[in-house]
Motif scaffolding. Structure first.
Motif, PDB file in Angstrom:
ATOM      1  N   GLY A  21       2.747  -8.787   4.928  1.00  0.00           N
ATOM      2  CA  GLY A  21       4.163  -8.666   4.854  1.00  0.00           C
ATOM      3  C   GLY A  21       4.479  -7.306   3.951  1.00  0.00           C
ATOM      4  N   PHE A  22       3.956  -7.037   3.071  1.00  0.00           N
ATOM      5  CA  PHE A  22       3.925  -5.751   2.343  1.00  0.00           C
ATOM      6  C   PHE A  22       3.852  -4.360   3.411  1.00  0.00           C
ATOM      7  N   LEU A  23       2.725  -4.271   3.980  1.00  0.00           N
ATOM      8  CA  LEU A  23       2.564  -3.274   4.982  1.00  0.00           C
ATOM      9  C   LEU A  23       3.581  -3.251   6.109  1.00  0.00           C
ATOM     10  N   TRP A  24       3.873  -4.487   6.556  1.00  0.00           N
ATOM     11  CA  TRP A  24       4.898  -4.623   7.599  1.00  0.00           C
ATOM     12  C   TRP A  24       6.231  -3.872   7.702  1.00  0.00           C
ATOM     13  N   VAL A  25       6.591  -3.853   6.349  1.00  0.00           N
ATOM     14  CA  VAL A  25       8.021  -2.978   5.934  1.00  0.00           C
ATOM     15  C   VAL A  25       7.705  -1.744   5.630  1.00  0.00           C
ATOM     16  N   ARG A  26       6.500  -1.416   5.017  1.00  0.00           N
ATOM     17  CA  ARG A  26       6.196  -0.020   4.373  1.00  0.00           C
ATOM     18  C   ARG A  26       6.034   0.809   6.014  1.00  0.00           C
ATOM     19  N   PHE A  27       5.787   0.185   6.945  1.00  0.00           N
ATOM     20  CA  PHE A  27       5.670   0.857   8.298  1.00  0.00           C
ATOM     21  C   PHE A  27       6.680   0.912   8.943  1.00  0.00           C
ATOM     22  N   GLY A  28       8.077   0.603   8.200  1.00  0.00           N
ATOM     23  CA  GLY A  28       9.327   0.697   9.225  1.00  0.00           C
ATOM     24  C   GLY A  28       9.763  -0.469   9.843  1.00  0.00           C
ATOM     25  N   ASN A  29       9.001  -1.580   9.822  1.00  0.00           N
ATOM     26  CA  ASN A  29       9.224  -2.670  10.787  1.00  0.00           C
ATOM     27  C   ASN A  29      10.385  -3.548  10.127  1.00  0.00           C
TER      28      ASN A  29
END
Length: 293
Positions: A21-29
């Motif tokens: 979840g953390f990386l999901w939004v960090r990649f702009g999703n």
């Protein structure tokens, strides 16, 4: 070495899903936290609680003892945390509720499942249900600065807990097709909550970090001591005691931040507590599990 591997296997899936979840939004999703939170708290988690209580094979006497122990533990934690907030002259609306209530859903349920199997998960659901009722009554009242705790009667979690307890007490079962449907809905709760926790942490803007550090340490010390003492006092068996200690000692929940934002408390300060206590749990929970196992 075997114990270390076992603890790693238990803890890793929890933080890996949060990292997704953390990386999901960090990649702009895009990820709509409020929608997913509403979905889980009003549909999936109530189904999870109801089916877990209905299908549990744990003796009613043991469940009663654990329920009473959980209620007593939260009562004692409330008194001690209130004393801390008053002595430190902190804003009660902002700080008291977050340091009382831990992340028993996102973190506690999967850890109990991975560490102690289905029996541990059933116990964890009981503690989660006690916490949810207390949180949606007294906890919301604290953050909102007043109002009627009877508003909690509108919460599906409360009704799911009451119905699950009734079905358990009477030995009732829903028809197989309905049970299967409710079980499927409930099964999405744990992974969704873990991913959502990671998303929410990625978007938080933590404030008052030095205060968050010492409050998180105090919260952990109070919760560990109270849960262990009350669990032993109630004579809980090894698994029930371990689950009680684990659940009561979980870090500050992301829902505390959402409530602070909703009711106008200091949301940035609560965000700091969420981030710091969650990071602290990455060190504390493996050590705790190593002792409990």
């Amino acid at each position: 070495m075997n114990l270390l591997l076992t603890v790693t296997e238990i803890v890793a899936p929890v933080f890996l899903l949060a990292a997704v979840g953390f990386l999901w939004v960090r990649f702009g999703n895009e990820y709509r936290v409020q929608f997913v939170t509403q979905l889980t708290m009003t549909l999936s988690v109530p189904c999870l609680i109801f089916t877990a209580l209905m299908k549990t094979e744990i003796e009613p006497q043991a469940l009663t003892a654990l329920s009473l122990a959980a209620a007593a533990a939260y009562g004692a934690v409330t008194i001690l945390c209130l004393a801390v907030v008053r002595l430190a002259r902190l804003d009660r609306r902002t700080y008291l509720s977050p340091i009382i209530f831990g992340n028993t859903g996102n973190i506690g349920l999967p850890l109990a499942l991975f560490a102690f199997g289905e029996r541990g998960f059933d116990y964890a659901v009981v503690v989660f249900a006690v916490m949810a009722i207390y949180s949606f009554t007294f906890g919301v009242w604290l953050v909102a600065g007043g109002g009627s705790p009877l508003k909690a009667l509108k919460e599906p979690l409360v009704w799911a807990t009451a119905l699950g307890g009734l079905f358990l007490w009477q030995g009732w079962q829903t028809p197989a097709f309905l049970t299967n449907a409710l079980t499927l809905i409930g099964q999405i709760a744990v992974p969704l909550m873990l991913i959502t926790m990671g998303v929410a942490i990625a978007r938080l803007h933590p404030g008052h970090l030095p205060r968050a550090v010492w409050l998180s340490l105090v919260k952990l010390a109070i919760c560990l001591g109270v849960a262990a003492g009350i669990g032993l006092w109630f004579g809980l068996d090894r698994v029930a005691l371990a689950v009680l200690v684990l659940q009561i000692s979980t870090p500050v929940a992301v829902t505390s931040y959402l409530l602070a934002e909703k009711y106008g408390a200091d949301a940035d300060a609560v965000a700091g507590l969420v981030v710091v206590s969650t990071l602290l749990s990455m060190l504390a929970l493996p050590l705790m599990l190593a002792v409990l196992l």
